[in-house]
Design an enzyme around this catalytic site. Structure first.
Site, PDB file in Angstrom:
ATOM      1  N   SER A   7       7.344   5.475  -6.318  1.00 22.68           N
ATOM      2  CA  SER A   7       7.819   4.622  -7.408  1.00 22.68           C
ATOM      3  C   SER A   7       8.506   5.519  -8.426  1.00 22.68           C
ATOM      4  CB  SER A   7       6.644   3.911  -8.079  1.00 22.68           C
ATOM      5  OG  SER A   7       7.046   3.463  -9.357  1.00 22.68           O
ATOM      6  N   HIS A  32      10.610   2.668  -4.480  1.00 27.20           N
ATOM      7  CA  HIS A  32      10.123   1.487  -5.203  1.00 27.20           C
ATOM      8  C   HIS A  32      10.680   1.493  -6.624  1.00 27.20           C
ATOM      9  CE1 HIS A  32       6.967  -1.614  -5.885  1.00 27.20           C
ATOM     10  NE2 HIS A  32       6.745  -1.033  -7.053  1.00 27.20           N
ATOM     11  N   ASP A  34      10.631  -0.410 -10.250  1.00 21.61           N
ATOM     12  CA  ASP A  34       9.864  -1.353 -11.059  1.00 21.61           C
ATOM     13  C   ASP A  34      10.728  -1.943 -12.163  1.00 21.61           C
ATOM     14  OD1 ASP A  34       7.137  -1.283  -9.981  1.00 21.61           O
ATOM     15  OD2 ASP A  34       7.220   0.851 -10.488  1.00 21.61           O
ATOM     16  N   MET A  36      10.744  -4.407 -15.354  1.00 22.83           N
ATOM     17  CA  MET A  36       9.832  -5.025 -16.329  1.00 22.83           C
ATOM     18  C   MET A  36      10.634  -5.569 -17.496  1.00 22.83           C
ATOM     19  SD  MET A  36       6.810  -2.203 -16.388  1.00 22.83           S
ATOM     20  CE  MET A  36       6.320  -1.275 -14.928  1.00 22.83           C
ATOM     21  N   HIS A  65      10.569  -4.367  -7.331  1.00 24.01           N
ATOM     22  CA  HIS A  65       9.374  -5.115  -7.729  1.00 24.01           C
ATOM     23  C   HIS A  65       9.644  -5.735  -9.101  1.00 24.01           C
ATOM     24  CE1 HIS A  65       4.896  -4.563  -9.201  1.00 24.01           C
ATOM     25  NE2 HIS A  65       5.231  -5.830  -9.118  1.00 24.01           N
ATOM     26  N   MET A  67       8.668  -7.516 -12.260  1.00 27.45           N
ATOM     27  CA  MET A  67       7.575  -7.939 -13.143  1.00 27.45           C
ATOM     28  C   MET A  67       8.221  -8.620 -14.337  1.00 27.45           C
ATOM     29  SD  MET A  67       5.340  -4.489 -12.727  1.00 27.45           S
ATOM     30  CE  MET A  67       6.748  -3.665 -12.003  1.00 27.45           C
ATOM     31  N   MET A 136      -1.217  -5.882  -6.122  1.00 25.10           N
ATOM     32  CA  MET A 136      -1.323  -4.930  -7.237  1.00 25.10           C
ATOM     33  C   MET A 136      -2.746  -4.380  -7.283  1.00 25.10           C
ATOM     34  SD  MET A 136       1.595  -4.659  -8.570  1.00 25.10           S
ATOM     35  CE  MET A 136       1.060  -3.471  -9.822  1.00 25.10           C
ATOM     36  N   GLY A 144       0.229   5.522 -13.717  1.00 28.21           N
ATOM     37  CA  GLY A 144      -0.869   6.413 -14.110  1.00 28.21           C
ATOM     38  C   GLY A 144      -2.213   5.757 -14.371  1.00 28.21           C
ATOM     39  N   ASP A 174       0.098  -1.240  -4.710  1.00 28.51           N
ATOM     40  CA  ASP A 174       0.814  -0.599  -5.818  1.00 28.51           C
ATOM     41  C   ASP A 174      -0.117  -0.325  -6.995  1.00 28.51           C
ATOM     42  OD1 ASP A 174       2.703   0.205  -7.655  1.00 28.51           O
ATOM     43  OD2 ASP A 174       3.736  -1.717  -7.790  1.00 28.51           O
ATOM     44  N   SER A 197       2.885   8.324 -10.150  1.00 31.32           N
ATOM     45  CA  SER A 197       2.511   9.540 -10.864  1.00 31.32           C
ATOM     46  C   SER A 197       1.965  10.613  -9.922  1.00 31.32           C
ATOM     47  CB  SER A 197       1.500   9.220 -11.969  1.00 31.32           C
ATOM     48  OG  SER A 197       0.439   8.455 -11.458  1.00 31.32           O
TER      49      SER A 197
HETATM   50  C1  DX5 Z   1       2.862  -0.522 -12.246  1.00 32.11           C
HETATM   51  C2  DX5 Z   1       4.009  -0.356 -11.274  1.00 32.11           C
HETATM   52  C3  DX5 Z   1       3.812   0.715 -10.268  1.00 32.11           C
HETATM   53  C4  DX5 Z   1       3.642   2.106 -10.829  1.00 32.11           C
HETATM   54  C5  DX5 Z   1       2.585   2.784 -10.018  1.00 32.11           C
HETATM   55  O1  DX5 Z   1       2.978  -1.726 -12.916  1.00 32.11           O
HETATM   56  O2  DX5 Z   1       4.242  -1.584 -10.576  1.00 32.11           O
HETATM   57  O3  DX5 Z   1       4.825   0.696  -9.261  1.00 32.11           O
HETATM   58  O4  DX5 Z   1       4.799   2.891 -10.791  1.00 32.11           O
HETATM   59  O5  DX5 Z   1       2.319   4.008 -10.583  1.00 32.11           O
HETATM   60  P1  DX5 Z   1       1.062   4.896 -10.225  1.00 32.11           P
HETATM   61  O6  DX5 Z   1       1.183   5.276  -8.777  1.00 32.11           O
HETATM   62  O7  DX5 Z   1       1.163   6.036 -11.155  1.00 32.11           O
HETATM   63  O8  DX5 Z   1      -0.170   4.050 -10.463  1.00 32.11           O
HETATM   64 ZN    ZN Z   2       5.559  -1.577  -8.740  1.00 35.52          ZN
END
Ligand code: DX5
Ligand code: ZN
Length: 224
Positions: A7, A32, A34, A36, A65, A67, A136, A144, A174, A197
């Site tokens: 990601s 991936h 993200d 948001m 993805h 969100m 999720m 993180g 994820d 992370s």
């Molecule tokens: C969180 C994201 C993830 C995020 C995961 O809302 O959808 O894709 O990047 O990060 P780590 O692997 O650090 O939990």
């Molecule tokens: Zn994600």
């Protein structure tokens, strides 16, 4: 085949092309992204123009993805920007079937995402209209965080639903996955393992992807 899916949320956005090239050298074939909107989750990230630029910088499969609220307004834009798969949250879709169909008609894989607290049973009647399911394992919004253990039980239930229905759709997970809990995550039944992370905050992202791919391959060999 289990895929380690970096990601880019935890990557250095000013050096994104280099960061992506590093994880691809380690064997990553899916990236991936993200998205948001500051409403569905509190954080804000990227939109279609950034995906379009990323598309020009890599040949990898781009897994977007969303969100965001009202994802049906944007799914087609993200596919046109270069997404190979687009997932929408069950919690954000009033007309999930229609939204998945929009993604498929735009010629991308259509994914449905469940927050940790949403039971997998809500997918009972729509599994055949999705191309993959993302569970999720943290509350969405930030990288993180720690993996929420009960989500692995959801993975097992979903894997069983998929088996009974004779469907082959990948199960994606994820949030909070790192080399130490990866084998357990794979053994639960996950196919696409998103990890941010643990890769980009490690000293050598390329080597970390390689190591995680090895751990995943070994865990797959003992999967029941
Ligand atoms: C969180 C994201 C993830 C995020 C995961 O809302 O959808 O894709 O990047 O990060 P780590 O692997 O650090 O939990
Ligand atoms: Zn994600």
């Amino acid at each position: 085949m289990v895929e380690i899916v970096p990601s880019i949320l935890s990557a250095d956005f000013a050096r994104l092309a280099d960061e992506m090239a590093r994880v691809e050298r380690g064997g990553a074939r899916i990236l991936h992204l993200d998205v948001m909107d500051g409403h569905f989750v509190t954080n804000i990230t990227i939109g279609p123009p950034v995906v379009e630029s990323i598309r020009k910088a890599t040949k990898a499969h781009l897994d977007v993805h969303l969100m965001i609220e009202n994802p049906e307004r944007y799914v087609t834009d993200f596919v046109h920007a270069g997404a190979n798969s687009v997932s929408v949250h069950w919690e954000a879709c009033r007309h999930l079937d229609g939204t998945l169909e929009m993604i498929r008609s735009a010629k991308a894989m259509a994914g449905v995402v469940l927050n940790p607290a949403t039971p997998v049973e809500v997918l009972e009647d729509v599994l055949h209209v999705a191309d993959y399911v993302l569970l999720m394992s943290v509350n969405p919004g930030f990288g993180g965080q720690k993996l929420i253990p009960y989500v692995l039980e959801k993975v097992r239930k979903l894997a069983e639903m998929r088996r009974v229905k004779r469907l082959a759709l990948p199960i994606e997970i994820d949030g909070g996955v790192h080399p130490e809990n990866l084998a357990e995550v794979v053994r639960a039944g996950c196919d696409w393992i998103v990890t941010g992370s643990a890769i980009f905050h490690s000293p050598e992202p390329e080597a970390t992807v390689r190591r995680m791919r090895e751990i995943a391959a070994q865990a797959t060999a003992v999967r029941v």
